[in-house]
Design a protein around this motif. Structure first.
Motif: not given
Length: 124
Positions: A112-116
């Protein structure tokens, strides 16, 4: 034409590789994928898809039970290994702050990755 993750199919596809840079601000991963057809008469092609995530705010990696079992199997020099990491799904959600949240579920790992910013690159 801009492609979205939802335009690709991952049935019977493998999670090939992933890497994080030294500053943990960029991560890429490579999976097999069926590319979107250009028109209805075209057969979908299978290739590699590189997904790059920039300006990361969160990375979560969870290993499934199968990971420990598969990693303990001795390497088979004849190539008859069963250590394949099949992708079940790749989802993209937009968060409240317009960050992209990407979730990759496979038989060995959940990433799981959160990125702009994220980008897709087809590798033939």
């Amino acid at each position: 034409m801009e492609q979205n993750i939802s335009d690709y199919d991952f049935v019977d596809c493998l999670f090939i590789d992933f890497c994080v840079d030294k500053t943990i601000s960029t991560l890429f991963f490579i999976v097999e994928a069926y590319y979107p057809a250009r028109d209805l008469s075209e057969r979908r092609r299978k290739g590699l898809l590189k997904i790059t995530c920039n300006q990361i705010s969160k990375i979560s990696l969870t290993k499934n039970e199968e990971f420990d079992f598969d990693i303990s199997i001795n390497y088979d020099k004849e190539g008859k290994d069963s250590k394949a990491n099949e992708v079940f799904s790749i989802e993209l959600k937009k968060g409240k702050s317009e960050n992209a949240e990407i979730k990759v579920e496979s038989d060995m790992l959940i990433l799981e990755i959160s990125c702009l910013i994220y980008s897709l690159q087809e590798i033939y």
